[in-house]
Design a protein around this motif. Structure first.
Motif, PDB file in Angstrom:
ATOM      1  N   GLN A   2      23.025  47.634  53.021  1.00 30.40           N
ATOM      2  CA  GLN A   2      21.781  48.310  53.372  1.00 30.40           C
ATOM      3  C   GLN A   2      21.960  49.826  53.414  1.00 30.40           C
ATOM      4  O   GLN A   2      21.061  50.576  53.021  1.00 30.40           O
ATOM      5  N   LYS A  57       9.276  45.170  56.088  1.00 29.53           N
ATOM      6  CA  LYS A  57      10.661  44.870  55.692  1.00 29.53           C
ATOM      7  C   LYS A  57      10.868  43.387  55.393  1.00 29.53           C
ATOM      8  O   LYS A  57      11.681  43.016  54.532  1.00 29.53           O
ATOM      9  N   TYR A  67      26.498  43.225  55.294  1.00 31.31           N
ATOM     10  CA  TYR A  67      25.060  43.457  55.153  1.00 31.31           C
ATOM     11  C   TYR A  67      24.706  44.901  55.506  1.00 31.31           C
ATOM     12  O   TYR A  67      23.931  45.550  54.791  1.00 31.31           O
ATOM     13  N   TRP A 106      19.456  52.087  51.175  1.00 32.12           N
ATOM     14  CA  TRP A 106      18.601  52.999  51.928  1.00 32.12           C
ATOM     15  C   TRP A 106      18.844  54.443  51.487  1.00 32.12           C
ATOM     16  O   TRP A 106      17.896  55.201  51.271  1.00 32.12           O
ATOM     17  N   GLU A 147      13.614  42.898  60.030  1.00 31.21           N
ATOM     18  CA  GLU A 147      14.814  42.089  60.220  1.00 31.21           C
ATOM     19  C   GLU A 147      14.518  40.880  61.112  1.00 31.21           C
ATOM     20  O   GLU A 147      13.698  40.060  60.766  1.00 31.21           O
TER      21      GLU A 147
END
Length: 252
Positions: free
Chosen positions: A54, A143, A50, A58, A153
């Motif tokens: 990301q 997010k 993960y 990003w 998150e």
């Protein structure tokens, strides 16, 4: 500006994009092996995978926001990316519906480039440091929007109204219905704010001649890949699938 009116080129941005496109190809190669061909991999399906995923998205989105101010053809570029994203959605839906892509990263980058056109004059009035901080804060706060709440998150600040998620009409904005799914989903919320963060980050860096000097040079092979990242993105999955299928055939 050069004597011929050409905009200066910043090779380091292309180099970073080149590194990122290689990382993306490797990540999608693992995705094919794990999700399509059934290779077990606990680290890939866990937190390390993960974080890898990301880091790629990003970087791409932040870089795209930075480079927006260096481009002269925002409408053309935005429509091209949206069109490529729509083509990928159609192809995956028809050829491999179990891996369909709706509102993927190309769609996000194209829409973001178009949305910044009317916002550009307003954003130029905002100090770059304030815009960067505000955009990053909004990115963090939104997010988890696609999961039904504000927060970042594991931090859930407050749930959002259920009526926002009643239809897939708002999925592009970040409010998908419970039945919506896509193997590559990048809605405007929160990712447009990260794109805007890149816009303001470039505004901050461009104020420093020393920073621009350091950004001028890059690693040529990686810069080449970075300048052709769209072509690589469009071609890499068919190539990977072809390689894996050929290896599978050879291995019996």
């Amino acid at each position: 500006m050069s004597p011929k009116g050409n905009r200066p080129h910043y090779g380091l941005l292309d180099t970073v994009r080149g590194v990122c496109i290689l990382s993306m190809v490797a990540y999608h190669g693992m995705y094919d092996l794990v999700d399509i061909f059934g290779l077990p991999s606990a680290w890939y399906t866990g937190l390390p995978g993960y974080i890898w995923q990301q880091s790629i998205c990003w970087t791409f989105i932040l870089l795209s926001g930075m480079c927006w101010q260096l481009s002269r053809h925002h409408v053309k570029r935005g429509l091209l990316l949206v069109g490529c994203g729509a083509a990928i959605s159609l192809i995956t839906w028809l050829v491999m519906p179990s891996q369909r892509i709706l509102y993927g990263v190309l769609n996000l980058l194209g829409l973001s480039a178009l949305l910044l056109i009317p916002l550009d004059k307003l954003f130029r009035k905002i100090p770059a440091w304030a815009g960067l901080g505000g955009a990053l804060l909004l990115f963090a706060l939104t997010k988890n929007v696609s999961r039904g709440s504000l927060g970042f998150e594991g931090l859930v600040l407050c749930p959002l109204p259920e009526w926002l998620y009643a239809t897939d009409l708002f999925a592009v904005a970040g409010f998908p219905s419970p039945g919506f799914w896509s193997t590559d989903y990048f809605p405007l919320l929160p990712w447009f704010f990260l794109f805007c963060a890149g816009y303001f980050l470039w505004g901050l860096l461009s104020q420093s001649e020393r920073a621009k000097e350091r950004l001028a040079s890059g690693v040529r092979p990686l810069s080449f890949l970075g300048r052709h990242s769209l072509i690589i993105y469009l071609a890499h999955q068919p190539v990977l699938m072809g390689v894996f299928l050929a290896v599978g055939q050879l291995a019996g």
